[in-house]
Design a protein around this motif. Structure first.
Motif, PDB file in Angstrom:
ATOM      1  N   TYR A 141      11.067  -1.071   6.585  1.00  0.00           N
ATOM      2  CA  TYR A 141      11.645  -2.376   6.290  1.00  0.00           C
ATOM      3  C   TYR A 141      13.026  -2.270   5.637  1.00  0.00           C
ATOM      4  N   TYR A 142      13.228  -1.236   4.830  1.00  0.00           N
ATOM      5  CA  TYR A 142      14.426  -1.227   3.983  1.00  0.00           C
ATOM      6  C   TYR A 142      15.537  -0.326   4.510  1.00  0.00           C
ATOM      7  N   HIS A 143      15.367   0.200   5.758  1.00  0.00           N
ATOM      8  CA  HIS A 143      16.415   1.097   6.262  1.00  0.00           C
ATOM      9  C   HIS A 143      17.669   0.315   6.638  1.00  0.00           C
ATOM     10  N   LEU A 181       3.860  -6.494 -10.172  1.00  0.00           N
ATOM     11  CA  LEU A 181       4.144  -5.214  -9.505  1.00  0.00           C
ATOM     12  C   LEU A 181       4.295  -5.475  -8.001  1.00  0.00           C
ATOM     13  N   GLY A 182       5.420  -5.051  -7.425  1.00  0.00           N
ATOM     14  CA  GLY A 182       5.702  -5.396  -6.028  1.00  0.00           C
ATOM     15  C   GLY A 182       5.984  -6.879  -5.910  1.00  0.00           C
ATOM     16  N   GLY A 183       6.652  -7.420  -6.923  1.00  0.00           N
ATOM     17  CA  GLY A 183       6.873  -8.880  -7.024  1.00  0.00           C
ATOM     18  C   GLY A 183       7.996  -9.402  -6.152  1.00  0.00           C
ATOM     19  N   CYS A 184       8.684  -8.502  -5.463  1.00  0.00           N
ATOM     20  CA  CYS A 184       9.666  -8.840  -4.417  1.00  0.00           C
ATOM     21  C   CYS A 184      10.745  -9.794  -4.936  1.00  0.00           C
ATOM     22  N   THR A 185      10.864 -10.992  -4.378  1.00  0.00           N
ATOM     23  CA  THR A 185      11.989 -11.876  -4.729  1.00  0.00           C
ATOM     24  C   THR A 185      11.803 -12.598  -6.063  1.00  0.00           C
ATOM     25  N   PHE A 204       8.621  -6.032 -10.934  1.00  0.00           N
ATOM     26  CA  PHE A 204       8.840  -4.593 -10.747  1.00  0.00           C
ATOM     27  C   PHE A 204       8.754  -4.315  -9.248  1.00  0.00           C
ATOM     28  N   ASP A 205       9.828  -3.774  -8.680  1.00  0.00           N
ATOM     29  CA  ASP A 205       9.790  -3.482  -7.235  1.00  0.00           C
ATOM     30  C   ASP A 205      10.755  -2.340  -6.949  1.00  0.00           C
ATOM     31  N   LEU A 206      10.742  -1.863  -5.726  1.00  0.00           N
ATOM     32  CA  LEU A 206      11.590  -0.736  -5.326  1.00  0.00           C
ATOM     33  C   LEU A 206      13.070  -1.101  -5.507  1.00  0.00           C
ATOM     34  N   GLY A 231      11.729   0.327  -9.678  1.00  0.00           N
ATOM     35  CA  GLY A 231      10.944   1.550  -9.833  1.00  0.00           C
ATOM     36  C   GLY A 231       9.931   1.666  -8.709  1.00  0.00           C
ATOM     37  N   ASP A 232       9.266   2.819  -8.697  1.00  0.00           N
ATOM     38  CA  ASP A 232       8.229   3.083  -7.700  1.00  0.00           C
ATOM     39  C   ASP A 232       6.898   3.087  -8.439  1.00  0.00           C
ATOM     40  N   PHE A 233       6.005   2.161  -8.100  1.00  0.00           N
ATOM     41  CA  PHE A 233       4.773   2.049  -8.900  1.00  0.00           C
ATOM     42  C   PHE A 233       3.814   3.222  -8.703  1.00  0.00           C
ATOM     43  N   PHE A 234       4.062   4.066  -7.710  1.00  0.00           N
ATOM     44  CA  PHE A 234       3.229   5.267  -7.567  1.00  0.00           C
ATOM     45  C   PHE A 234       3.759   6.424  -8.420  1.00  0.00           C
ATOM     46  N   LEU A 246      -0.785  -8.156  -9.004  1.00  0.00           N
ATOM     47  CA  LEU A 246      -0.617  -7.477  -7.715  1.00  0.00           C
ATOM     48  C   LEU A 246      -0.867  -8.517  -6.633  1.00  0.00           C
ATOM     49  N   SER A 247       0.199  -9.070  -6.081  1.00  0.00           N
ATOM     50  CA  SER A 247       0.049 -10.103  -5.061  1.00  0.00           C
ATOM     51  C   SER A 247       0.397  -9.498  -3.705  1.00  0.00           C
ATOM     52  N   ARG A 248      -0.557  -9.472  -2.825  1.00  0.00           N
ATOM     53  CA  ARG A 248      -0.367  -8.909  -1.478  1.00  0.00           C
ATOM     54  C   ARG A 248       0.173  -7.491  -1.557  1.00  0.00           C
ATOM     55  N   VAL A 249      -0.283  -6.740  -2.544  1.00  0.00           N
ATOM     56  CA  VAL A 249       0.124  -5.346  -2.684  1.00  0.00           C
ATOM     57  C   VAL A 249      -1.023  -4.429  -2.271  1.00  0.00           C
TER      58      VAL A 249
HETATM   59  N1  SAM Z   1       4.169  -9.641  -4.136  1.00  0.00           N
HETATM   60  C1  SAM Z   1       5.010 -10.226  -3.130  1.00  0.00           C
HETATM   61  C2  SAM Z   1       4.332 -11.404  -2.474  1.00  0.00           C
HETATM   62  O1  SAM Z   1       3.123 -11.598  -2.600  1.00  0.00           O
HETATM   63  O2  SAM Z   1       5.047 -12.168  -1.803  1.00  0.00           O
HETATM   64  C3  SAM Z   1       5.451  -9.212  -2.073  1.00  0.00           C
HETATM   65  C4  SAM Z   1       4.333  -8.608  -1.271  1.00  0.00           C
HETATM   66  S1  SAM Z   1       4.903  -7.375  -0.116  1.00  0.00           S
HETATM   67  C5  SAM Z   1       3.613  -7.357   1.047  1.00  0.00           C
HETATM   68  C6  SAM Z   1       4.669  -5.833  -1.006  1.00  0.00           C
HETATM   69  C7  SAM Z   1       5.742  -5.563  -2.052  1.00  0.00           C
HETATM   70  O3  SAM Z   1       5.433  -4.296  -2.689  1.00  0.00           O
HETATM   71  C8  SAM Z   1       7.140  -5.441  -1.487  1.00  0.00           C
HETATM   72  O4  SAM Z   1       8.019  -6.238  -2.222  1.00  0.00           O
HETATM   73  C9  SAM Z   1       7.450  -3.963  -1.648  1.00  0.00           C
HETATM   74  O5  SAM Z   1       8.821  -3.679  -1.808  1.00  0.00           O
HETATM   75  C10 SAM Z   1       6.650  -3.609  -2.874  1.00  0.00           C
HETATM   76  N2  SAM Z   1       6.387  -2.164  -2.960  1.00  0.00           N
HETATM   77  C11 SAM Z   1       5.935  -1.353  -1.979  1.00  0.00           C
HETATM   78  N3  SAM Z   1       5.822  -0.089  -2.403  1.00  0.00           N
HETATM   79  C12 SAM Z   1       6.227  -0.088  -3.694  1.00  0.00           C
HETATM   80  C13 SAM Z   1       6.340   0.928  -4.678  1.00  0.00           C
HETATM   81  N4  SAM Z   1       6.005   2.198  -4.398  1.00  0.00           N
HETATM   82  N5  SAM Z   1       6.775   0.589  -5.903  1.00  0.00           N
HETATM   83  C14 SAM Z   1       7.117  -0.712  -6.185  1.00  0.00           C
HETATM   84  N6  SAM Z   1       7.021  -1.728  -5.285  1.00  0.00           N
HETATM   85  C15 SAM Z   1       6.587  -1.411  -4.060  1.00  0.00           C
END
Ligand code: SAM
Length: 342
Positions: A141-143, A181-185, A204-206, A231-234, A246-249
């Motif tokens: 997605y991010y390339h 976490l992975g909260g995107c926009t 917190f997101d990439l 950051g990278d949550f892993f 964690l929404s849709r993560v």
């Molecule tokens: N939480 C948002 C929502 O419900 O609309 C976005 C969901 S999207 C399916 C997954 C999100 O997880 C993306 O924003 C992605 O960049 C983030 N993500 C994926 N791998 C990640 C990582 N290793 N560390 C942090 N964020 C990550």
């Protein structure tokens, strides 16, 4: 023997046509026909075609199909938007689904074209659909800036539609700080600070995502600001907060990776602190919710993950010390699970 109309397999016939209807919606959205008709009186096909730069014969058939599907109104004066098209199909409204529709056309459609291979192989099909094999889907997605923007717009549109129901499924007023976490926009984060003015929310997101969030911030908001951290949550340290969201993560990841993430959260989470999940939760028998079951196929074609049932989420969470697992089915696209660290 001819079937009488009452005996026709109408459900099957409708499903056979389903992809045609989806594509009509996608193309009308790509051509911005709903934007074009917004706040205007009825327009003739010939004028819409001339403004949009398309053929008259093709445009007229597309408009007629959209009208028959209830997306447009057709009168002798011409075509106009339905109320629902004005709210959900124009590209600029708060509840616009335009971003997710374009993502469906440009990204999910090519992936679903390879559903047969996904089912045979049991794995994601990004390499077949897009001709390359990245080691994780977010690298796909991010390339490119364009693909990243499209993905973020898609996430943003569903998050806006669901945020109020996710934020209010449980009373979260006892929490002082939260990290999405992975909260995107930040769409859910902004809703949370509106509903809970005393809650400090960090997204917190990439780094690639955090670099792009300014485009999606609401203008003229009078609530506490949301903080964005990359950051990278892993791999990286997680912020210490009372509530991890964690929404849709989790649906993006295999059980193994979910365990890695939950154990990292559990390690920083104090007793009494909590996790809030927002996902399409399957019924335990996995037979009733076709939207969620189709979403699980969507996860198959593009991720390592899947949709899970309430009991499956409960088992994953309990293994990391999260108890008192409560599930709310919201009636919206996302359901909500709250659990507390014992
Ligand atoms: N939480 C948002 C929502 O419900 O609309 C976005 C969901 S999207 C399916 C997954 C999100 O997880 C993306 O924003 C992605 O960049 C983030 N993500 C994926 N791998 C990640 C990582 N290793 N560390 C942090 N964020 C990550």
């Amino acid at each position: 023997v001819l079937q009488s109309a009452s005996k026709l397999p109408s459900k099957i016939l409708e499903l056979m046509d389903g992809f045609r209807a989806s594509k009509a919606l996608f193309v009308a959205s790509k051509l911005k026909i709903f934007d074009h008709l917004k706040d205007k009186g009825p327009m003739k096909a010939v004028d819409i075609a001339s403004d949009v730069g398309t053929s008259v014969c093709g445009t007229e058939r597309l408009l007629d199909a959209c009208a028959s599907l209830g997306l447009l109104e057709k009168t002798p004066q011409g075509y106009s938007n339905t109320d629902s098209a004005n709210t959900y199909l124009t590209s600029d409204g708060k509840y616009s689904l335009h971003g997710y529709i374009i993502h469906s056309n440009d990204h999910l459609w090519p992936l679903f074209t390879n559903l047969e291979s996904a089912v045979k192989e049991g794995s994601r099909q990004n390499h077949r659909a897009f001709g390359k094999k990245a080691d994780d889907l977010f690298k796909d997605y991010y390339h490119s800036q364009e693909v990243k923007q499209r993905f973020m717009a898609a996430m943003h549109s569903i998050a806006n539609l669901t945020a109020r129901d996710v934020a209010t499924a449980f009373d979260l007023s006892q929490f002082k700080s939260a990290c999405d976490l992975g909260g995107c926009t930040g769409a859910l984060a902004h809703e949370l600070v509106q509903v809970y003015p005393n809650l400090k929310v960090t997204v917190f997101d990439l780094p690639e995502v955090i670099a792009n969030t300014s485009y999606f911030q609401p203008s003229g908001q009078h609530t506490a600001p949301v903080t964005f951290v990359s950051g990278d949550f892993f791999k990286d340290n997680l912020p210490e907060v009372d509530l991890y969201i964690l929404s849709r993560v989790l649906h993006d990841w295999s059980d193994e990776k979910v365990h890695v993430l939950l154990s990292k959260i559990s390690a920083v989470c104090r007793p009494g602190c909590a996790i809030l999940l927002a996902e399409m939760v399957l019924d335990d028998e996995k037979k009733n919710r076709s939207t969620a079951l189709l979403q699980s196929l969507n996860m198959l074609v593009q991720t390592e993950g899947k949709e899970r049932s309430g009991s499956e989420y409960q088992a994953l969470l309990e293994q990391h010390g999260f108890t008192n697992v409560k599930i709310r089915v919201t009636g919206n696209l996302l359901d909500v699970i709250l659990c507390v660290k014992a």
